[in-house]
Write an enzyme that holds these catalytic residues in place. Structure first.
Site, mmCIF file in Angstrom:
data_model
loop_
_atom_site.group_PDB
_atom_site.id
_atom_site.type_symbol
_atom_site.label_atom_id
_atom_site.label_comp_id
_atom_site.label_asym_id
_atom_site.label_seq_id
_atom_site.Cartn_x
_atom_site.Cartn_y
_atom_site.Cartn_z
ATOM 1 N N ARG A 60 12.509 9.872 46.544
ATOM 2 C CA ARG A 60 11.397 10.807 46.794
ATOM 3 C C ARG A 60 11.076 11.606 45.528
ATOM 4 O O ARG A 60 9.911 11.889 45.245
ATOM 5 C CB ARG A 60 11.749 11.735 47.967
ATOM 6 C CG ARG A 60 11.833 10.982 49.290
ATOM 7 C CD ARG A 60 12.206 11.891 50.424
ATOM 8 N NE ARG A 60 11.180 12.887 50.696
ATOM 9 C CZ ARG A 60 11.399 13.981 51.419
ATOM 10 N NH1 ARG A 60 12.586 14.218 51.950
ATOM 11 N NH2 ARG A 60 10.420 14.832 51.640
ATOM 12 N N HIS A 112 12.303 24.925 53.218
ATOM 13 C CA HIS A 112 13.174 23.753 53.399
ATOM 14 C C HIS A 112 13.730 23.226 52.075
ATOM 15 O O HIS A 112 14.171 22.082 52.013
ATOM 16 C CB HIS A 112 12.427 22.637 54.147
ATOM 17 C CG HIS A 112 12.196 22.946 55.599
ATOM 18 N ND1 HIS A 112 11.345 22.217 56.405
ATOM 19 C CD2 HIS A 112 12.717 23.909 56.393
ATOM 20 C CE1 HIS A 112 11.344 22.723 57.633
ATOM 21 N NE2 HIS A 112 12.160 23.761 57.647
ATOM 22 N N SER A 181 3.112 19.550 62.205
ATOM 23 C CA SER A 181 3.072 19.095 63.602
ATOM 24 C C SER A 181 3.684 20.106 64.561
ATOM 25 O O SER A 181 3.546 19.971 65.771
ATOM 26 C CB SER A 181 3.817 17.763 63.723
ATOM 27 O OG SER A 181 5.171 17.943 63.342
HETATM 28 P P1 OAD Z 1 4.989 16.054 60.258
HETATM 29 O O1 OAD Z 1 5.025 14.680 59.694
HETATM 30 O O2 OAD Z 1 5.807 16.339 61.452
HETATM 31 O O3 OAD Z 1 3.485 16.457 60.620
HETATM 32 C C1 OAD Z 1 2.444 16.295 59.682
HETATM 33 C C2 OAD Z 1 1.202 16.946 60.271
HETATM 34 O O4 OAD Z 1 0.179 16.846 59.290
HETATM 35 C C3 OAD Z 1 0.678 16.291 61.545
HETATM 36 O O5 OAD Z 1 0.395 17.303 62.500
HETATM 37 C C4 OAD Z 1 -0.612 15.579 61.090
HETATM 38 O O6 OAD Z 1 -1.623 15.594 62.104
HETATM 39 C C5 OAD Z 1 -1.028 16.431 59.917
HETATM 40 N N1 OAD Z 1 -1.807 15.711 58.886
HETATM 41 C C6 OAD Z 1 -1.611 14.453 58.421
HETATM 42 N N2 OAD Z 1 -2.497 14.171 57.457
HETATM 43 C C7 OAD Z 1 -3.277 15.268 57.300
HETATM 44 C C8 OAD Z 1 -4.377 15.603 56.443
HETATM 45 N N3 OAD Z 1 -4.855 14.741 55.545
HETATM 46 N N4 OAD Z 1 -4.935 16.829 56.582
HETATM 47 C C9 OAD Z 1 -4.453 17.711 57.501
HETATM 48 N N5 OAD Z 1 -3.427 17.462 58.321
HETATM 49 C C10 OAD Z 1 -2.825 16.259 58.222
HETATM 50 O O7 OAD Z 1 5.369 17.053 59.040
HETATM 51 P P2 OAD Z 1 5.837 18.578 59.119
HETATM 52 O O8 OAD Z 1 5.212 19.291 60.252
HETATM 53 O O9 OAD Z 1 5.668 19.141 57.747
HETATM 54 O O10 OAD Z 1 12.047 19.057 57.667
HETATM 55 O O11 OAD Z 1 7.382 18.403 59.390
HETATM 56 C C11 OAD Z 1 8.181 19.552 59.473
HETATM 57 C C12 OAD Z 1 9.566 19.250 59.003
HETATM 58 O O12 OAD Z 1 10.071 18.108 59.694
HETATM 59 C C13 OAD Z 1 9.679 18.844 57.557
HETATM 60 O O13 OAD Z 1 9.700 19.935 56.658
HETATM 61 C C14 OAD Z 1 10.976 18.106 57.524
HETATM 62 C C15 OAD Z 1 10.773 17.259 58.753
HETATM 63 O O14 OAD Z 1 11.893 16.770 59.366
HETATM 64 C C16 OAD Z 1 13.275 18.770 57.238
HETATM 65 O O15 OAD Z 1 13.548 17.706 56.724
HETATM 66 C C17 OAD Z 1 14.263 19.859 57.470
#
Ligand code: OAD
Length: 235
Positions: A60, A112, A181
């Site tokens: 990564r 994180h 998300s």
């Molecule tokens: P997710 O992969 O869970 O969610 C990504 C979000 O971004 C989703 O709600 C999509 O709808 C949205 N999305 C995707 N493309 C987009 C775009 N072009 N514009 C706007 N929105 C978009 O990622 P996170 O919520 O960041 O933690 O995940 C949270 C945590 O879960 C991460 O920090 C990581 C993971 O496990 C750890 O590893 C501790």
């Protein structure tokens, strides 16, 4: 019509970096579709097979440092807003990439952790790192091998700087979540902390998540983030 806040907290997730070419976690082809969370993002996984974990983060980091990956219009819009806004502004990111700082954001917390940092298991000292490292890498403080881990928060560990984040949430009058998300606690509960203090809560996301924000703006981050923050500056 949005009224101009005095104090704003912004939370970002993987969705803000998606259009820069970094995969999200929970998309059909995302990181968690191809890797087991238990193996690469828990202290137990690291204890079982450190080499697999080092390699996951090394890959990564290598990707983040390729010339193709750069901040997009959403990262830049947040940096511009911070620069021009006359109130309090805190940006909290769940992302371990460095695209916010490369875009110019300053008051930024990586709750994180960060891909470009490693930590000594003995001294807890944190060092910058841009190259691969693993079990054989000698630590800069202990001078011996086997003591370094990625400076990334794993499941079951406490996110970083929570006191500062909670205090900002309790004092803000607007909370905006971008491209997350809402699956991972405690970040998923930030909007509720802000709401209890009567802050207005806004979600900017490609799709509507299950969380009840006061307002949901749907669209790609590179479009809806610049639009939203420009209109806030004009309000
Ligand atoms: P997710 O992969 O869970 O969610 C990504 C979000 O971004 C989703 O709600 C999509 O709808 C949205 N999305 C995707 N493309 C987009 C775009 N072009 N514009 C706007 N929105 C978009 O990622 P996170 O919520 O960041 O933690 O995940 C949270 C945590 O879960 C991460 O920090 C990581 C993971 O496990 C750890 O590893 C501790």
């Amino acid at each position: 019509m949005i009224s101009r806040p005095r104090s704003i907290v912004v939370l970002t997730g993987a969705g803000i970096s998606a259009e820069s070419g970094i995969e999200t976690f929970r998309a059909a082809e995302g990181l968690w579709a191809n890797h087991r969370v238990d193996d690469v993002a828990t202290p137990e996984g690291f204890a079982r097979n450190p080499q697999l974990v080092y390699e996951f983060y090394n890959q990564r980091r290598r990707q983040l440092l390729t010339p193709e990956i750069s901040p997009n219009a959403a990262h830049s819009a947040l940096a511009k807003f911070e620069h021009e806004f006359d109130g309090e502004f805190l940006l909290v990111t769940q992302n371990v990439d460095n695209l916010h700082e490369r875009a110019g954001s300053q008051n930024l917390i990586h709750m994180h952790g960060e891909l470009l940092k490693m930590r000594c298991l003995n001294s807890k000292l944190v060092f910058d790192v841009s190259e691969d490292f693993d079990y054989d890498t000698h630590c800069r403080c202990c001078r011996s091998a086997g003591n370094l881990r990625p400076h990334v928060v794993w499941f079951g560990e406490m996110p970083l700087q929570m006191n500062r984040i909670n205090s900002a949430l309790e004092n803000c009058d607007m909370f905006v979540a971008i491209g997350t998300s809402g699956n991972v606690y405690p970040a998923s509960g930030f909007y509720q902390t802000a709401k209890i203090r009567k802050a207005s809560t806004v979600e900017l996301n490609l799709e509507r998540t299950g969380s009840s924000f006061d307002r949901h703006v749907r669209g790609p981050a590179t479009e809806c983030v610049p639009q939203f923050f420009e209109s806030l500056l004009r309000s």
